[in-house]
Design a protein around this motif. Sequence first.
Motif, PDB file in Angstrom:
ATOM      1  N   PRO A 288     109.615  58.662 140.599  1.00 15.39           N
ATOM      2  CA  PRO A 288     108.623  58.704 141.689  1.00 15.39           C
ATOM      3  C   PRO A 288     107.214  58.317 141.223  1.00 15.39           C
ATOM      4  CG  PRO A 288     109.075  60.916 140.933  1.00 15.39           C
ATOM      5  CD  PRO A 288     110.018  60.017 140.183  1.00 15.39           C
ATOM      6  N   TYR A 289     107.053  57.081 140.832  1.00 11.55           N
ATOM      7  CA  TYR A 289     105.763  56.623 140.309  1.00 11.55           C
ATOM      8  C   TYR A 289     104.632  56.834 141.307  1.00 11.55           C
ATOM      9  CZ  TYR A 289     108.426  54.228 136.634  1.00 11.55           C
ATOM     10  OH  TYR A 289     109.247  53.946 135.578  1.00 11.55           O
ATOM     11  N   LYS A 290     104.893  56.601 142.586  1.00 12.39           N
ATOM     12  CA  LYS A 290     103.826  56.627 143.589  1.00 12.39           C
ATOM     13  C   LYS A 290     103.172  57.994 143.705  1.00 12.39           C
ATOM     14  CE  LYS A 290     105.509  52.803 146.443  1.00 12.39           C
ATOM     15  NZ  LYS A 290     106.001  52.392 147.792  1.00 12.39           N
ATOM     16  N   VAL A 291     103.959  59.064 143.561  1.00 12.29           N
ATOM     17  CA  VAL A 291     103.371  60.394 143.721  1.00 12.29           C
ATOM     18  C   VAL A 291     102.396  60.685 142.585  1.00 12.29           C
ATOM     19  CG1 VAL A 291     105.162  61.705 142.483  1.00 12.29           C
ATOM     20  CG2 VAL A 291     103.871  62.792 144.303  1.00 12.29           C
ATOM     21  N   TYR A 292     102.682  60.181 141.383  1.00 13.29           N
ATOM     22  CA  TYR A 292     101.753  60.361 140.267  1.00 13.29           C
ATOM     23  C   TYR A 292     100.480  59.551 140.497  1.00 13.29           C
ATOM     24  CZ  TYR A 292     105.416  62.776 137.725  1.00 13.29           C
ATOM     25  OH  TYR A 292     106.370  63.681 137.348  1.00 13.29           O
ATOM     26  N   GLU A 293     100.647  58.352 141.014  1.00 14.67           N
ATOM     27  CA  GLU A 293      99.487  57.512 141.299  1.00 14.67           C
ATOM     28  C   GLU A 293      98.596  58.171 142.352  1.00 14.67           C
ATOM     29  OE1 GLU A 293      98.474  52.868 142.524  1.00 14.67           O
ATOM     30  OE2 GLU A 293     100.522  53.642 142.713  1.00 14.67           O
ATOM     31  N   GLU A 294      99.199  58.789 143.359  1.00 15.11           N
ATOM     32  CA  GLU A 294      98.436  59.445 144.416  1.00 15.11           C
ATOM     33  C   GLU A 294      97.649  60.638 143.872  1.00 15.11           C
ATOM     34  OE1 GLU A 294     101.357  60.416 147.319  1.00 15.11           O
ATOM     35  OE2 GLU A 294     101.686  58.329 147.913  1.00 15.11           O
ATOM     36  N   PHE A 295      98.301  61.456 143.028  1.00 17.80           N
ATOM     37  CA  PHE A 295      97.624  62.641 142.519  1.00 17.80           C
ATOM     38  C   PHE A 295      96.655  62.317 141.384  1.00 17.80           C
ATOM     39  CE2 PHE A 295     100.825  64.970 144.903  1.00 17.80           C
ATOM     40  CZ  PHE A 295     100.058  66.017 145.393  1.00 17.80           C
ATOM     41  N   ALA A 296      96.764  61.139 140.818  1.00 17.21           N
ATOM     42  CA  ALA A 296      95.793  60.729 139.802  1.00 17.21           C
ATOM     43  C   ALA A 296      94.389  60.636 140.385  1.00 17.21           C
ATOM     44  CB  ALA A 296      96.196  59.391 139.186  1.00 17.21           C
ATOM     45  N   LYS A 298      93.310  62.857 142.491  1.00 20.80           N
ATOM     46  CA  LYS A 298      92.962  64.201 142.947  1.00 20.80           C
ATOM     47  C   LYS A 298      92.806  65.211 141.809  1.00 20.80           C
ATOM     48  CE  LYS A 298      95.651  63.385 147.176  1.00 20.80           C
ATOM     49  NZ  LYS A 298      96.789  63.854 148.007  1.00 20.80           N
ATOM     50  N   VAL A 299      93.551  65.048 140.707  1.00 20.11           N
ATOM     51  CA  VAL A 299      93.527  66.046 139.633  1.00 20.11           C
ATOM     52  C   VAL A 299      92.703  65.557 138.451  1.00 20.11           C
ATOM     53  CG1 VAL A 299      95.792  66.910 140.329  1.00 20.11           C
ATOM     54  CG2 VAL A 299      95.642  65.194 138.503  1.00 20.11           C
ATOM     55  N   LYS A 300      92.371  66.490 137.548  1.00 20.10           N
ATOM     56  CA  LYS A 300      91.525  66.164 136.397  1.00 20.10           C
ATOM     57  C   LYS A 300      92.338  65.649 135.210  1.00 20.10           C
ATOM     58  CE  LYS A 300      88.055  69.518 137.833  1.00 20.10           C
ATOM     59  NZ  LYS A 300      87.335  70.785 137.513  1.00 20.10           N
ATOM     60  N   PHE A 301      93.540  66.193 135.017  1.00 18.53           N
ATOM     61  CA  PHE A 301      94.451  65.647 134.013  1.00 18.53           C
ATOM     62  C   PHE A 301      95.866  66.125 134.281  1.00 18.53           C
ATOM     63  CE2 PHE A 301      93.070  69.540 131.665  1.00 18.53           C
ATOM     64  CZ  PHE A 301      94.309  70.079 131.345  1.00 18.53           C
ATOM     65  N   PHE A 302      96.812  65.503 133.604  1.00 21.21           N
ATOM     66  CA  PHE A 302      98.232  65.850 133.697  1.00 21.21           C
ATOM     67  C   PHE A 302      98.692  66.419 132.358  1.00 21.21           C
ATOM     68  CE2 PHE A 302      97.473  62.604 136.789  1.00 21.21           C
ATOM     69  CZ  PHE A 302      98.347  62.810 137.837  1.00 21.21           C
ATOM     70  N   LEU A 303      99.598  67.397 132.407  1.00 25.12           N
ATOM     71  CA  LEU A 303     100.269  67.891 131.204  1.00 25.12           C
ATOM     72  C   LEU A 303     101.768  67.743 131.398  1.00 25.12           C
ATOM     73  CD1 LEU A 303     100.351  69.277 128.422  1.00 25.12           C
ATOM     74  CD2 LEU A 303     100.417  71.484 129.636  1.00 25.12           C
ATOM     75  N   ASP A 304     102.365  66.868 130.609  1.00 24.44           N
ATOM     76  CA  ASP A 304     103.810  66.635 130.660  1.00 24.44           C
ATOM     77  C   ASP A 304     104.478  67.473 129.583  1.00 24.44           C
ATOM     78  OD1 ASP A 304     106.332  65.371 131.180  1.00 24.44           O
ATOM     79  OD2 ASP A 304     105.993  64.116 129.413  1.00 24.44           O
ATOM     80  N   VAL A 305     105.515  68.214 129.965  1.00 21.80           N
ATOM     81  CA  VAL A 305     106.244  69.074 129.027  1.00 21.80           C
ATOM     82  C   VAL A 305     107.718  68.713 129.068  1.00 21.80           C
ATOM     83  CG1 VAL A 305     106.787  71.440 128.345  1.00 21.80           C
ATOM     84  CG2 VAL A 305     104.572  70.925 129.404  1.00 21.80           C
TER      85      VAL A 305
END
Length: 353
Positions: A288-296, A298-305
């Motif tokens: 789901p690439y688009k959802v990450y692009e949309e929230f990019a 809105k948010v300050k950073f992402f943490l992938d675990v």
Amino acid sequence: MGERLLMKGAEALAEAAIRAGAQIFFGYPITPQNETPEYFSRRMPELGRKYVQAESEVASINMVYGAASTGTRVITSSSSPGISLMQEGFSYIGNSDVPCVVVNVMRGGPGLGNIAPAQADYFQATKGGGHGDYHSIVLAPHTVQEQCDLMYDAFELAEKYRIMVVVLSDGLLGQMMEPVEFKDWVDVSKLKTPDWAIVGKGDRPRNLITSFNLDPEGLEKMNLALQEKYKKIAENETRYELFMMDDAEYALTGFGTVARIMKTTVKMLREKGIKAGLIRPITVWPFPYKVYEEFADKVKFFLDVEMNEGQMLEDVKLGVNGKKPVQFYGRFGGVVPTAEEIYKAFRLHLGGC
């Protein structure tokens, strides 16, 4: 939905597959998913269906290929090293347009590794472990209940697109026990044999299923047809869950078992007044690439675990497309991170607030 039953994940997914219409199971034992073929071996004969323990994983995936060519709902399950042995068969199936379901209960690696839960098969599942340009739909459940629900979807998607569907589980989901409710039984008597299936010529034109084409232009045409199919799947079948993302200022992300743990981390952060949320891919292919692009935006950073060295991280970064920082925290070899560990990793990137 019926009564709630307390079941081990490996057995529950087998029961769900049976209720979803699985007619034949081919497989070979490997820990930590042995309860799955064992359950099939008991239940399938009770229902007049077929269970075959093959002589190897190589044999079992080729048996799946043959049965799938008849339009029959067929399934196999294995774990990481066994899935590796199936890769040539995956590629053949990928270019033959036949539907089937494969369950991978991931374990620690590389090599023989161990029997602990891990997520290091992400590349193998989503990028294609076999040769050639092919994809499989890859579903990543995070609870035993979701694992059961997705078994129904797996067969439907496989038949809708004539494609292999991989259910990407792990040793934790396979061995834990949780209450589950099963959907209604699929009436297999109403499942129609598709026109493309190989079931004897009769009075219709001869059907041919093959991945073999010695003519480069002919093989390219087959590949282009596959790419068109993949494009439709990406447009129509991408799935994800957003957990507390409505007002999130920070996005955690992970798939499968880790995402389940991360929900606790998100709650811990919320209790501290930190507006965090979780993006959980359910289809890791298509991603789901688009959802990450949309929230990019809105948010300050992402943490992938992840329970690997950052395999999904590449897809997350592609979705974010450089708009915001993407941090990573991972454990290897079958070590499962705790919610507290992930909390500390997040606070480290937050600056220790």
